[in-house]
Design an enzyme around this catalytic site. Structure first.
Site, PDB file in Angstrom:
ATOM      1  N   ARG A 194       0.824  -1.186   0.127  1.00 36.26           N
ATOM      2  CA  ARG A 194      -0.121   0.034  -0.160  1.00 36.26           C
ATOM      3  C   ARG A 194       0.910   1.177  -0.096  1.00 36.26           C
ATOM      4  NH1 ARG A 194      -4.831   0.686   3.427  1.00 36.26           N
ATOM      5  NH2 ARG A 194      -3.385   0.799   5.373  1.00 36.26           N
ATOM      6  N   LYS A 202       4.398 -10.391  10.342  1.00 39.47           N
ATOM      7  CA  LYS A 202       3.669 -10.429   9.028  1.00 39.47           C
ATOM      8  C   LYS A 202       3.769 -11.300   8.206  1.00 39.47           C
ATOM      9  CE  LYS A 202       2.669  -7.070   5.353  1.00 39.47           C
ATOM     10  NZ  LYS A 202       2.474  -5.475   5.088  1.00 39.47           N
ATOM     11  N   ARG A 254      -1.858   0.081  14.267  1.00 42.81           N
ATOM     12  CA  ARG A 254      -0.770  -0.384  15.008  1.00 42.81           C
ATOM     13  C   ARG A 254      -1.187  -0.637  16.331  1.00 42.81           C
ATOM     14  NH1 ARG A 254       0.427  -0.573  10.722  1.00 42.81           N
ATOM     15  NH2 ARG A 254       2.338   0.528   9.601  1.00 42.81           N
TER      16      ARG A 254
HETATM   17  P1  ATP Z   1      -0.637  -1.089   6.805  1.00 40.23           P
HETATM   18  O1  ATP Z   1      -1.011  -1.189   8.110  1.00 40.23           O
HETATM   19  O2  ATP Z   1      -0.798   0.561   6.492  1.00 40.23           O
HETATM   20  O3  ATP Z   1      -0.968  -1.820   5.757  1.00 40.23           O
HETATM   21  P2  ATP Z   1       2.189  -2.027   6.606  1.00 40.23           P
HETATM   22  O4  ATP Z   1       3.546  -1.386   7.220  1.00 40.23           O
HETATM   23  O5  ATP Z   1       1.691  -3.403   6.835  1.00 40.23           O
HETATM   24  O6  ATP Z   1       1.037  -0.894   6.931  1.00 40.23           O
HETATM   25  P3  ATP Z   1       1.767  -2.309   3.731  1.00 40.23           P
HETATM   26  O7  ATP Z   1       1.949  -1.239   2.520  1.00 40.23           O
HETATM   27  O8  ATP Z   1       0.446  -3.082   4.041  1.00 40.23           O
HETATM   28  O9  ATP Z   1       2.364  -1.615   5.114  1.00 40.23           O
HETATM   29  O10 ATP Z   1       3.222  -3.289   3.463  1.00 40.23           O
HETATM   30  C1  ATP Z   1       4.218  -2.953   2.984  1.00 40.23           C
HETATM   31  C2  ATP Z   1       5.347  -3.159   4.252  1.00 40.23           C
HETATM   32  O11 ATP Z   1       5.508  -4.433   4.360  1.00 40.23           O
HETATM   33  C3  ATP Z   1       6.686  -2.560   4.085  1.00 40.23           C
HETATM   34  O12 ATP Z   1       6.757  -1.167   4.151  1.00 40.23           O
HETATM   35  C4  ATP Z   1       7.545  -3.651   4.972  1.00 40.23           C
HETATM   36  O13 ATP Z   1       7.552  -3.031   6.207  1.00 40.23           O
HETATM   37  C5  ATP Z   1       6.754  -4.885   5.023  1.00 40.23           C
HETATM   38  N1  ATP Z   1       7.389  -5.965   3.892  1.00 40.23           N
HETATM   39  C6  ATP Z   1       7.787  -5.697   2.872  1.00 40.23           C
HETATM   40  N2  ATP Z   1       8.124  -6.904   2.180  1.00 40.23           N
HETATM   41  C7  ATP Z   1       7.653  -7.672   3.178  1.00 40.23           C
HETATM   42  C8  ATP Z   1       7.733  -9.256   2.950  1.00 40.23           C
HETATM   43  N3  ATP Z   1       8.135  -9.973   2.015  1.00 40.23           N
HETATM   44  N4  ATP Z   1       6.964  -9.855   4.282  1.00 40.23           N
HETATM   45  C9  ATP Z   1       6.646  -8.955   5.205  1.00 40.23           C
HETATM   46  N5  ATP Z   1       6.630  -7.765   5.091  1.00 40.23           N
HETATM   47  C10 ATP Z   1       7.362  -7.248   4.260  1.00 40.23           C
HETATM   48  C1  BTN Z   2       0.765  -4.997   1.708  1.00 41.18           C
HETATM   49  O1  BTN Z   2       0.900  -5.672   2.643  1.00 41.18           O
HETATM   50  O2  BTN Z   2       0.885  -3.745   1.597  1.00 41.18           O
HETATM   51  C2  BTN Z   2       0.682  -5.865   0.361  1.00 41.18           C
HETATM   52  C3  BTN Z   2       1.745  -6.534  -0.142  1.00 41.18           C
HETATM   53  C4  BTN Z   2       1.025  -7.111  -1.704  1.00 41.18           C
HETATM   54  C5  BTN Z   2       2.229  -7.830  -2.094  1.00 41.18           C
HETATM   55  C6  BTN Z   2       1.703  -8.507  -3.506  1.00 41.18           C
HETATM   56  S1  BTN Z   2       3.042  -9.675  -4.236  1.00 41.18           S
HETATM   57  C7  BTN Z   2       2.112  -9.813  -5.764  1.00 41.18           C
HETATM   58  C8  BTN Z   2       1.323  -8.484  -6.179  1.00 41.18           C
HETATM   59  N1  BTN Z   2       2.309  -7.546  -6.562  1.00 41.18           N
HETATM   60  C9  BTN Z   2       2.632  -6.694  -5.907  1.00 41.18           C
HETATM   61  O3  BTN Z   2       3.357  -5.747  -6.559  1.00 41.18           O
HETATM   62  N2  BTN Z   2       2.162  -6.655  -4.978  1.00 41.18           N
HETATM   63  C10 BTN Z   2       1.186  -7.536  -4.776  1.00 41.18           C
END
Ligand code: ATP
Ligand code: BTN
Length: 324
Positions: free
Chosen positions: A123, A188, A322
């Site tokens: 996101r 996560k 959070r």
């Molecule tokens: P929100 O609660 O707003 O969704 P979020 O920190 O989970 O916050 P997202 O945009 O949902 O943000 O997910 C992207 C975030 O997830 C990255 O900023 C990083 O902290 C984390 N991330 C990136 N790659 C991975 C992965 N392969 N596995 C787990 N977490 C990851």
């Molecule tokens: C999140 O936690 O913010 C969402 C992560 C979503 C990752 C998947 S991997 C397949 C698809 N292609 C992308 O570039 N993002 C989603």
């Protein structure tokens, strides 16, 4: 990246996938290229997140065995009749972007999976770490009648479908964090990114992107929050192709149900999986932070926060949850 180099690296990986040592010389002669070329391809594979080590006198070995994506195995694991296309890609920027670029002409349920993403996104343009063959990177297309409001709560329904698929693959104790995260042991495990395009007064096309960590290598770049993978949760490790087939099936079923009946059939299941149920949390909305107790979700999928002023519903893409 040239197609022929990609093919060579695909072949090299299919040999190294057995997690045994292979000398540069044997690899070179099997593949009809020089040892130096093998060494260069190994360097490129390392930049894609593959953990390949070399030992003098023994050769190259993958730090862990690989299961490469295989369309026949994925199709054999489907639990529904899925007539839409399933595309397997090797290295791509983002599977969501790939489907977005072709979404006008494709059917509901059209799915693509990639071995690695070089610009995987979450996101708000955040980065999604996507090393080679270490996770599932999957996107599915679905068109909805009725405009954007028909999609309220879609990420929650998708979360429930993902948990269903993981449970069927013997992975238990999964939880959900509003609105788009999949958690295990408080970390996560997976994320959902839904991107929507539509016309005012018309239908809209959703690209539902899912990333599930299967077995991330130690060399993965710093992830800015606690994370986990299926390797830490299930023994033996879930087969990626079986997980992919199960996930495509559960997602198609879930999206069909959501399209017909909305979020209703998913609400109680989602509430039972809520990682912060009745816990103190904070909602972050730009510069504003509100503290309260998480009271779950309402019928539209908005998060309910209890403060001294009572219980209020919050929704929208700008809200992040959070723990405190
Ligand atoms: P929100 O609660 O707003 O969704 P979020 O920190 O989970 O916050 P997202 O945009 O949902 O943000 O997910 C992207 C975030 O997830 C990255 O900023 C990083 O902290 C984390 N991330 C990136 N790659 C991975 C992965 N392969 N596995 C787990 N977490 C990851
Ligand atoms: C999140 O936690 O913010 C969402 C992560 C979503 C990752 C998947 S991997 C397949 C698809 N292609 C992308 O570039 N993002 C989603």
């Amino acid at each position: 990246m040239s197609k022929s180099s990609e093919l060579v690296r695909g072949r090299l990986l299919s040999i190294l996938a057995d997690n045994e040592f292979h000398s540069g010389e044997t690899l070179g002669s099997t593949m009809g290229i020089s040892r130096t070329a093998i060494s260069n391809h190994v360097k490129v594979l390392s930049t894609l997140g593959l953990d390949i080590y070399s030992v003098t006198g023994k050769g190259y070995c993958l730090a862990q065995p690989l299961t490469l994506l295989n369309l026949d195995e994925i199709r054999a694991s489907l639990t529904i009749s899925h007539i839409s296309d399933i595309e397997i890609l090797n290295v791509i920027g983002s599977t969501n972007q790939y489907l977005k670029d072709k979404s006008i002409s494709i059917q509901n349920g059209h799915t693509c999976l990639a071995e690695a993403q070089t610009a995987g996104r979450g996101r708000h343009g955040r980065k999604w770490e996507s090393p080679y063959a270490a996770s599932l990177y999957l996107s599915m297309h679905w068109s909805f009648d009725g405009g954007y409001s028909a999609l309220n709560g879609l990420s929650l329904a998708v979360g429930v479908a993902i948990v269903e698929a993981l449970n069927q693959c013997e992975v238990q104790d999964i939880q959900l964090k509003w609105p788009n995260d999949i958690y295990a042991n408080g970390k996560k495990l997976a994320g959902v990114l839904i991107e929507v395009e539509g016309q005012i007064g018309g239908g809209c096309q959703a690209i539902i992107g899912i990333g599930i960590n299967v077995s991330l290598p130690n060399i993965v770049n710093e992830i800015g929050q606690p994370w986990t993978d299926l390797g830490q949760l299930s023994h033996p490790l879930v087969n990626r192709n079986i997980l992919a087939g199960t996930l495509i099936s559960e997602l198609s079923k879930g999206l069909t149900l959501f399209e017909n009946d909305g979020l209703g059939p998913f609400i109680n299941k989602w509430r039972a999986l809520d990682v912060y149920s009745n816990q103190a949390i904070k909602l972050i909305m730009g510069k504003q932070i509100i503290f309260g107790i998480n009271k779950g979700i309402d019928a539209n999928g908005a998060i309910l926060l209890e403060t001294e002023q009572g219980i209020k519903a919050y929704h929208g893409g700008e809200v992040s949850v959070r723990s405190v």
